[in-house]
Design a protein around this motif. Structure first.
Motif, PDB file in Angstrom:
ATOM      1  N   GLY A 169      59.661 -27.699-128.609  1.00 57.20           N
ATOM      2  CA  GLY A 169      59.693 -26.551-127.717  1.00 57.20           C
ATOM      3  C   GLY A 169      58.332 -26.250-127.129  1.00 57.20           C
ATOM      4  N   THR A 170      58.194 -25.037-126.593  1.00 57.26           N
ATOM      5  CA  THR A 170      56.965 -24.641-125.915  1.00 57.26           C
ATOM      6  C   THR A 170      56.474 -23.292-126.430  1.00 57.26           C
ATOM      7  N   ALA A 171      55.197 -23.004-126.174  1.00 57.22           N
ATOM      8  CA  ALA A 171      54.601 -21.722-126.565  1.00 57.22           C
ATOM      9  C   ALA A 171      53.653 -21.266-125.471  1.00 57.22           C
ATOM     10  N   ILE A 172      53.581 -19.953-125.273  1.00 53.94           N
ATOM     11  CA  ILE A 172      52.730 -19.374-124.228  1.00 53.94           C
ATOM     12  C   ILE A 172      51.652 -18.505-124.874  1.00 53.94           C
ATOM     13  N   HIS A 173      50.420 -18.786-124.538  1.00 54.01           N
ATOM     14  CA  HIS A 173      49.264 -18.048-125.062  1.00 54.01           C
ATOM     15  C   HIS A 173      48.639 -17.217-123.936  1.00 54.01           C
ATOM     16  N   ASP A 174      48.670 -15.858-124.087  1.00 53.38           N
ATOM     17  CA  ASP A 174      49.373 -15.152-125.145  1.00 53.38           C
ATOM     18  C   ASP A 174      50.243 -14.065-124.514  1.00 53.38           C
ATOM     19  N   TYR A 175      50.951 -13.292-125.333  1.00 52.02           N
ATOM     20  CA  TYR A 175      51.904 -12.296-124.843  1.00 52.02           C
ATOM     21  C   TYR A 175      51.262 -11.268-123.908  1.00 52.02           C
ATOM     22  N   SER A 176      50.118 -10.715-124.306  1.00 53.91           N
ATOM     23  CA  SER A 176      49.481  -9.642-123.524  1.00 53.91           C
ATOM     24  C   SER A 176      49.185 -10.079-122.095  1.00 53.91           C
ATOM     25  N   HIS A 177      48.683 -11.289-121.956  1.00 53.53           N
ATOM     26  CA  HIS A 177      48.339 -11.800-120.624  1.00 53.53           C
ATOM     27  C   HIS A 177      49.590 -12.305-119.901  1.00 53.53           C
ATOM     28  N   TRP A 178      50.531 -12.801-120.659  1.00 51.61           N
ATOM     29  CA  TRP A 178      51.775 -13.298-120.075  1.00 51.61           C
ATOM     30  C   TRP A 178      52.558 -12.157-119.401  1.00 51.61           C
ATOM     31  N   ILE A 179      52.673 -11.030-120.119  1.00 52.25           N
ATOM     32  CA  ILE A 179      53.442  -9.911-119.571  1.00 52.25           C
ATOM     33  C   ILE A 179      52.734  -9.340-118.339  1.00 52.25           C
ATOM     34  N   ASP A 180      51.392  -9.358-118.344  1.00 53.76           N
ATOM     35  CA  ASP A 180      50.643  -8.923-117.153  1.00 53.76           C
ATOM     36  C   ASP A 180      50.826  -9.926-116.020  1.00 53.76           C
TER      37      ASP A 180
END
Length: 274
Positions: free
Chosen positions: A260-271
């Motif tokens: 699978g995949t992962a996105i670093h990180d949530y805080s910047h992703w949601i922005d």
């Protein structure tokens, strides 16, 4: 990620380093994660400020959406035996927390971001640091599984297969794949294809994992990086990251080493998603 009970489920993960982002409205955070099809979260444990309340609330909401939550800790010094007490403290916080909450509020695992190659000792004597890192890895896994049988995963650089286990004909990545329940590869590029793309730099370890009957998650970055625009999706057009991850998933279709995949990180992703 790979789980012993379900090795066929593809994971989409993210790191949450800034816990304040989920404290005020955990339900909203989980709603975003669900919308993005995230089913695994690594959430940071800060020794100095840890309070069970925000974690209980967030994990309870996450569990309703079948999102597993791992306790996240990180320190390059955790690779050194002299700092094992700090590593133990991290695990004990997780055990103590799990012992006092309901089943739907428990951490499912621990996830470590150790990165000992950032230490000055790595340049001086990498083999010595690698040996200590391996010993602390065995110790961490034993401690984590002693009570809750927690899953144990960690972050690793995409080039870890280039390092050998000291005095053995085995890559360091093969050794880590054997010992960890799962690995997340920091393949921080903003293109899936090409000679320096996500697929190219992750493929050696994905293939190693496949041979071991394991799988690894391939991580990408959305944080502005001093290492160059090619290492992050920060500033790219909306939708670019998802398109590139779809290309990556298509390329790895049928490869059991791809978890699978992962996105670093949530805080910047949601922005980034706004």
């Amino acid at each position: 990620m790979v789980f012993s009970e379900d090795q066929n489920q593809t994971k989409k993960a993210t790191w949450i380093w800034d816990v304040s982002k989920i404290e005020e409205d955990p339900e909203q955070a989980v709603s975003f994660l669900k919308e993005e099809k995230v089913n695994l979260v690594y959430i940071h444990i800060d020794f100095e400020t840890f309070r069970p309340g925000p974690y209980r609330s967030f994990i309870q909401h996450a569990s309703k959406e079948d999102i597993d939550v791992y306790a996240l800790g990180g320190d390059p010094n955790w690779a050194l035996i002299k700092n094992r007490d700090s590593l133990d403290h991290f695990v004990s916080i997780v055990h103590d927390y799990n012992n006092t909450v309901g089943e739907d509020q428990k951490f499912a695992g621990v996830h470590v971001d150790i990165e000992p190659y950032l230490l000055s000792q790595w340049k001086e004597d990498a083999d010595n640091v690698i040996n200590q890192w391996m010993m602390n890895t065995v110790h961490l896994i034993r401690e984590a599984k002693e009570q809750d049988h927690l899953q144990v995963s960690g972050d690793f650089p995409f080039w870890i297969h280039e390092k050998k286990v000291p005095y053995k004909d085995q890559t360091l990545s093969e050794w880590m794949i054997e010992h960890y329940d799962s690995m997340t590869l920091m393949a921080y590029r903003n293109k899936s294809e090409g000679p320096n793309g996500i697929q190219s730099i992750s493929k050696p370890i994905v293939n190693e994992a496949s041979k071991e009957g394991k799988s690894v998650i391939v991580g990408v970055n959305v944080i502005d990086s001093a290492e160059g625009a090619h290492t992050t999706f920060h500033g790219d057009e909306p939708g670019t990251m998802n398109q590139e991850l779809e290309v990556l998933e298509d390329a790895y279709k049928g490869n059991k080493g791809f978890g699978g995949t992962a996105i670093h990180d949530y805080s910047h992703w949601i922005d980034h998603a706004d």
